[in-house]
Scaffold this motif. Sequence first.
Motif, short mmCIF file in Angstrom:
data_model
loop_
_atom_site.label_atom_id
_atom_site.label_comp_id
_atom_site.label_asym_id
_atom_site.label_seq_id
_atom_site.Cartn_x
_atom_site.Cartn_y
_atom_site.Cartn_z
N SER A 140 0.84 -1.21 0.00
CA SER A 140 0.00 0.00 0.00
C SER A 140 0.88 1.25 0.00
O SER A 140 0.54 2.25 -0.63
CB SER A 140 -0.96 0.01 1.19
N GLY A 141 2.01 1.19 0.68
CA GLY A 141 2.96 2.30 0.65
C GLY A 141 3.55 2.50 -0.73
O GLY A 141 3.74 3.64 -1.17
N LEU A 142 3.83 1.40 -1.43
CA LEU A 142 4.34 1.50 -2.81
C LEU A 142 3.33 2.19 -3.71
O LEU A 142 3.68 3.07 -4.51
CB LEU A 142 4.64 0.11 -3.38
N ARG A 143 2.06 1.78 -3.60
CA ARG A 143 1.01 2.41 -4.43
C ARG A 143 0.87 3.90 -4.12
O ARG A 143 0.75 4.73 -5.03
CB ARG A 143 -0.33 1.69 -4.22
N ALA A 144 0.92 4.24 -2.84
CA ALA A 144 0.78 5.65 -2.45
C ALA A 144 1.93 6.49 -2.98
O ALA A 144 1.73 7.58 -3.54
CB ALA A 144 0.71 5.76 -0.92
N GLN A 145 3.16 6.00 -2.84
CA GLN A 145 4.32 6.77 -3.30
C GLN A 145 4.38 6.82 -4.82
O GLN A 145 4.84 7.80 -5.40
CB GLN A 145 5.60 6.21 -2.71
N SER A 146 3.92 5.77 -5.48
CA SER A 146 3.86 5.79 -6.94
C SER A 146 2.90 6.88 -7.42
O SER A 146 3.22 7.64 -8.35
CB SER A 146 3.41 4.42 -7.44
N LEU A 147 1.74 6.97 -6.79
CA LEU A 147 0.79 8.03 -7.13
C LEU A 147 1.39 9.41 -6.85
O LEU A 147 1.29 10.32 -7.66
CB LEU A 147 -0.51 7.86 -6.34
N ARG A 148 2.05 9.53 -5.71
CA ARG A 148 2.68 10.81 -5.35
C ARG A 148 3.72 11.22 -6.39
O ARG A 148 3.78 12.38 -6.81
CB ARG A 148 3.33 10.67 -3.97
N MET A 149 4.54 10.26 -6.86
CA MET A 149 5.56 10.58 -7.88
C MET A 149 4.90 10.96 -9.20
O MET A 149 5.40 11.84 -9.91
CB MET A 149 6.51 9.40 -8.07
N ARG A 150 3.78 10.32 -9.55
CA ARG A 150 3.08 10.66 -10.79
C ARG A 150 2.54 12.09 -10.72
O ARG A 150 2.65 12.87 -11.68
CB ARG A 150 1.92 9.69 -11.05
N ILE A 151 1.99 12.49 -9.59
CA ILE A 151 1.46 13.84 -9.43
C ILE A 151 2.59 14.87 -9.47
O ILE A 151 2.47 15.92 -10.10
CB ILE A 151 0.64 13.96 -8.13
N ILE A 152 3.71 14.55 -8.84
CA ILE A 152 4.87 15.45 -8.88
C ILE A 152 5.36 15.60 -10.31
O ILE A 152 5.70 16.71 -10.75
CB ILE A 152 5.98 14.95 -7.94
N ALA A 153 5.39 14.51 -11.07
CA ALA A 153 5.82 14.57 -12.47
C ALA A 153 4.88 15.46 -13.28
O ALA A 153 5.33 16.23 -14.14
CB ALA A 153 5.87 13.17 -13.06
N GLU A 154 3.57 15.37 -13.02
CA GLU A 154 2.60 16.25 -13.70
C GLU A 154 2.88 17.70 -13.35
O GLU A 154 2.83 18.58 -14.22
CB GLU A 154 1.18 15.89 -13.29
N ASN A 155 3.16 17.97 -12.08
CA ASN A 155 3.46 19.34 -11.66
C ASN A 155 4.69 19.87 -12.38
O ASN A 155 4.70 21.00 -12.88
CB ASN A 155 3.66 19.40 -10.14
N LEU A 156 5.74 19.04 -12.44
CA LEU A 156 6.96 19.47 -13.11
C LEU A 156 6.74 19.68 -14.61
O LEU A 156 7.29 20.60 -15.21
CB LEU A 156 8.08 18.45 -12.88
#
Length: 135
Positions: free
Chosen positions: A12-28
Motif C-alpha cells: 500500500s505504501g508503494l502504491r501511495a508513493q507511486s501516485l505521489r511521484m506521478r502527481i509530482i511529475a505532472e506538476n513538473l
Amino acid sequence: MDLSTAVKVSASGLRAQSLRMRIIAENLANADSTAPTAGGQPYRRRVASFRADLDRASGAETVKVQSIDGDKTAFQRTYQPGSPAADAQGYVLKPNVNTMVEAADMKAAQRSYEANLNAIEAAKSLTMRTIDLLK
C-alpha cells in the motif's frame, strides 16, 4: 505481524508513493505552462493527501489516498504584453509550481518507495529462509 500483513502494508505504501511521484511529475511537466486563453488560469499545482486505513481482514493499517487537491498558493504574475495568455494589463499568470520543492518532494517519495520495496524484499527473503529450514 505476519509476513503477508507486512507485505500488504508495504504494497500500500508503494502504491501511495507511486501516485505521489506521478502527481509530482505532472506538476513538473506543467511548471512553465501558461493559461490557454488570455487572462485565464494556468495549471494549479496538485498535492496528494493520504490517510491510514484499517484492513479489517488482516488487521493491518494500510495507506490510502484521501484526496488530490489543488494548491491554494497564489500564481506568479509576470509582465509579458506580447504573450497570447496576457490579460488586458499585459500580465501573464504562471503556475504555482516551484521546481525546487517538487524535486525535493520527488526525492522523498523515491526514498519512501525504495524503503517499502526493501521491506517487501526482506519479507520475501524471510519466507524463503523459512521454507529452506522446513525442508
